[in-house]
Design a protein around this motif. Structure first.
Motif, PDB file in Angstrom:
ATOM      1  N   ASN A  52       0.826  -1.206   0.000  1.00 21.33           N
ATOM      2  CA  ASN A  52       0.000   0.000   0.000  1.00 21.33           C
ATOM      3  C   ASN A  52       0.859   1.254   0.000  1.00 21.33           C
ATOM      4  OD1 ASN A  52      -2.288  -1.598   0.096  1.00 21.33           O
ATOM      5  ND2 ASN A  52      -2.519  -1.441   2.299  1.00 21.33           N
ATOM      6  N   ARG A 234      -4.627  -0.331   6.762  1.00 18.91           N
ATOM      7  CA  ARG A 234      -5.932  -0.135   6.138  1.00 18.91           C
ATOM      8  C   ARG A 234      -6.769   0.876   6.912  1.00 18.91           C
ATOM      9  NH1 ARG A 234      -8.259  -5.950   5.846  1.00 18.91           N
ATOM     10  NH2 ARG A 234     -10.064  -4.863   4.956  1.00 18.91           N
ATOM     11  N   LEU A 235      -6.644   0.859   8.245  1.00 23.04           N
ATOM     12  CA  LEU A 235      -7.355   1.834   9.068  1.00 23.04           C
ATOM     13  C   LEU A 235      -6.878   3.250   8.756  1.00 23.04           C
ATOM     14  CD1 LEU A 235      -9.289   2.376  11.485  1.00 23.04           C
ATOM     15  CD2 LEU A 235      -7.292   2.129  12.977  1.00 23.04           C
ATOM     16  N   LYS A 238      -8.224   4.310   5.418  1.00 20.24           N
ATOM     17  CA  LYS A 238      -9.644   4.659   5.492  1.00 20.24           C
ATOM     18  C   LYS A 238      -9.811   6.074   6.032  1.00 20.24           C
ATOM     19  CE  LYS A 238     -14.135   3.375   7.391  1.00 20.24           C
ATOM     20  NZ  LYS A 238     -14.451   4.771   7.813  1.00 20.24           N
ATOM     21  N   SER A 239      -9.046   6.406   7.083  1.00 23.25           N
ATOM     22  CA  SER A 239      -9.115   7.752   7.633  1.00 23.25           C
ATOM     23  C   SER A 239      -8.703   8.789   6.587  1.00 23.25           C
ATOM     24  CB  SER A 239      -8.212   7.850   8.863  1.00 23.25           C
ATOM     25  OG  SER A 239      -8.249   9.154   9.418  1.00 23.25           O
ATOM     26  N   MET A 241      -8.902   8.469   3.293  1.00 19.89           N
ATOM     27  CA  MET A 241      -9.928   8.572   2.268  1.00 19.89           C
ATOM     28  C   MET A 241     -11.174   9.303   2.770  1.00 19.89           C
ATOM     29  SD  MET A 241      -8.805   7.470  -0.562  1.00 19.89           S
ATOM     30  CE  MET A 241     -10.302   7.238  -1.532  1.00 19.89           C
ATOM     31  N   ASP A 242     -11.535   9.069   4.028  1.00 20.02           N
ATOM     32  CA  ASP A 242     -12.680   9.782   4.601  1.00 20.02           C
ATOM     33  C   ASP A 242     -12.420  11.287   4.605  1.00 20.02           C
ATOM     34  OD1 ASP A 242     -14.020   7.420   5.026  1.00 20.02           O
ATOM     35  OD2 ASP A 242     -13.587   7.322   7.183  1.00 20.02           O
TER      36      ASP A 242
END
Length: 270
Positions: A52, A234-235, A238-239, A241-242
């Motif tokens: 990633n 991944r967490l 996600k943050s 992308m949010d």
């Protein structure tokens, strides 16, 4: 700087204590330092996190080794390397990654029986055991008490069942693996069944498991090591992308959730 022999002894001792220890997975030097600052005893790399980081779903052999060195250099904590399948089918060729990981500073590493071929994702039983045996021989030849973890990946790919997973783990134990690991165990009952079927320490990864399971429950069934795989990466994504989606929509409420700069200064000061 803590020498590698001391780190190796410390890492092996963590597997011998009666209670399980937590093995979080940073993906770069910064996250390694943040985790060290929280008081964790050891760290493990994550190949997914490395992938990633470079914008792909799979990292290269060299990228994984470079990441291992960066994380090792970032803190005095022992580091376990996620080496995927060793980037080779042949047992001797795959085992070379163990020595390379040691050279990059690791004091433990895992090798798995996943082929990276979607058409046939798991090595057959005999080859899987031969690969672990070769990895064990390489690990035993190193000048430190290197911890070799053998992974049975079939639950992640729908190949075989829990019985086949246990059969593989038992064979890996007989081949000399120090730690046994079956990602994809989801329930406490599955974990208990695996732990009771083998005699070596078992690693449970909570990234695929029922999140209501507690560390205390894992201790009660005899789990010795608890990791999280690529979940923290991944967490974080996600943050990211949010927040990016909010910004794209012209809203900026996410700035109220930022980590304080003062905390970063404390974690990253040399």
């Amino acid at each position: 700087m803590t020498d590698q022999a001391t780190k190796a002894a410390r890492f092996r001792a963590l597997h011998e204590r009666p209670e399980p220890f937590l093995l979080p997975n940073p993906w770069d030097a910064g996250t390694a330092r943040l985790l060290a600052g929280l008081g964790f005893d050891a760290l493990a790399t994550t190949s997914l996190g490395v992938a990633n980081l470079v914008g792909r779903t799979r990292a290269s052999r060299q990228e994984i080794l470079d990441n291992c060195r960066a994380i090792n250099d970032a803190t005095p904590l022992p580091v376990n390397a996620d080496l995927e399948n060793g980037f080779a089918d042949d047992p001797a060729d795959a085992a070379k990654m163990i020595e390379l990981a040691y050279t990059a500073g690791a004091v433990g590493a895992s090798i798995e029986d996943c082929t990276a071929d979607r058409g046939a994702p798991i090595y057959d039983f005999g080859l899987s055991v031969d690969r672990v045996r070769a990895a064990v021989e390489t690990a035993r030849a190193l000048p430190v008490p290197f911890v070799l973890t053998a992974r049975a990946e079939n639950l992640l790919y729908g190949v075989g069942d829990l019985g086949d997973t246990i059969r593989r783990l038992q064979a890996f134990e007989e081949a000399g693996a120090d730690v046994l690991y079956a990602p994809g165990l989801r329930t406490l009952d599955e974990m208990r069944t695996v732990v009771s079927a083998v005699g070596k320490p078992v690693n449970v990864v909570m990234g695929f498991a029922d999140p209501s399971i507690t560390l205390e429950q894992l201790a009660e069934i005899g789990v010795r090591r608890v990791s999280i795989g690529g979940a923290l990466s991944r967490l974080a994504l996600k943050s990211f992308m949010d927040g990016a989606r909010q910004m794209r929509a012209g809203r900026f409420g996410f700035v109220t959730d930022l980590i304080p700069i003062s905390e970063l200064y404390r974690a990253f000061q040399q």
